[in-house]
Design an enzyme around this catalytic site. Sequence first.
Site, PDB file in Angstrom:
ATOM      1  N   THR A   1       0.798  -1.268   0.027  1.00  9.07           N
ATOM      2  CA  THR A   1      -0.052   0.049   0.152  1.00  9.07           C
ATOM      3  C   THR A   1       0.791   1.373   0.099  1.00  9.07           C
ATOM      4  OG1 THR A   1      -1.640   1.293   1.356  1.00  9.07           O
ATOM      5  CG2 THR A   1      -0.123  -0.093   2.630  1.00  9.07           C
TER       6      THR A   1
ATOM      7  N   TYR B   1      -2.004   0.251  10.017  1.00 10.07           N
ATOM      8  CA  TYR B   1      -2.079  -0.589   8.736  1.00 10.07           C
ATOM      9  C   TYR B   1      -0.758  -0.242   7.875  1.00 10.07           C
ATOM     10  CZ  TYR B   1      -3.747  -1.386   4.101  1.00 10.07           C
ATOM     11  OH  TYR B   1      -3.650  -1.720   2.564  1.00 10.07           O
TER      12      TYR B   1
END
Length: 326
Positions: free
Chosen positions: A117, A141
């Site tokens: 990501t 995250y």
Amino acid sequence: MTCVLVTGGAGYIGSHTCKALAEAGYNPVVVDNLSLGHADAVKWGPLEVGDIRNSVFLNKVIAKYSPEVVMHFAASSNVGESVNDPTKYYSNNILGSLSLLEAVRQNEIGSFILSSTCAVYGIPTCLPILENAPRNPISPYGATKLAVEHALADYGNAYGLKWAAMRYFNAAGADLNGELGERHEPETHVIPLAIQAALSHRPIFNVNGRDYQTPDGSAIRDYVHVADIADAHVRAVNYLRAGGESAAFNLGTGIGTSVLEILDAVQRRTGRRIDIRFQPRRPGDPASLYAAAGRAAELLDWHPQYRDIDTIVGSAVSWFRHNLAA
Ligand code: UDP
């Protein structure tokens, strides 16, 4: 037929990638615990239901199919939730990935492709973002994905594992033939929420922040069509199998689109007005994020085909109308 083990293949990006893998002549075997994924999205190969933290289960599946490549999508991926519930993220994302990596090592699988990501970068120091930009994630995250990237590099050095880390910017849109789309429960992403607001499935759309240093004051992101992301993964499989060097790849179009521009596109494509309300910025949201994806162009010959925001939004509207709007 070469088998690719796809964890999280019942989810949004994983299922689109299975379709692309099958079209490229691979056999995608899905491993998914169906906590977020949908069994009916697994249409291009077998589904083995189980958790990647269960090594007995993993070893059984690997013995059954002898995959040559592992593609790892199974993860928790909501930035806001990760701030409030980091335990879930460290467990699912780090323990899950380590369990999978160990199974890969023990079974001598040579190639590993990670769903990573742009959250690994945190607040960018310059735009567009290159792969070698500083990585200072600002959410659990992003931190967990970066930790897995580090593990991949270490497994590469120590055990010779070949890997590719695919750093997505904002995955968006739906399969252009209408076979798959985006289904999250609860939904938190801007395009599906805007479509739901336009089609009266929610009363209002909340714009998070109108005081960013951007032309219209709302936050800018790089929306990349999920079919283009799927295509990049197939290219990464081919690249690693052909002996390509392990690497991280940004997957974005390089085009920045603001939240207000997304709302305009949704209004155009639905022909409906969206009631909007401005609210404060969402914690941890940078003003602008967009990719320099030159490495994927150079090494994978990846050139996103569906860069236009109306095409991206249009495919999502079409999926929503056919599948969820009834
Ligand atoms: N956003 C918004 N309202 C919403 C959901 C999202 O204004 O109801 C904004 C969000 O703050 C961010 C952008 O839309 O600036 C993209 O958010 P999304 O959650 O879709 O993806 P993220 O960038 O967090 O991965």
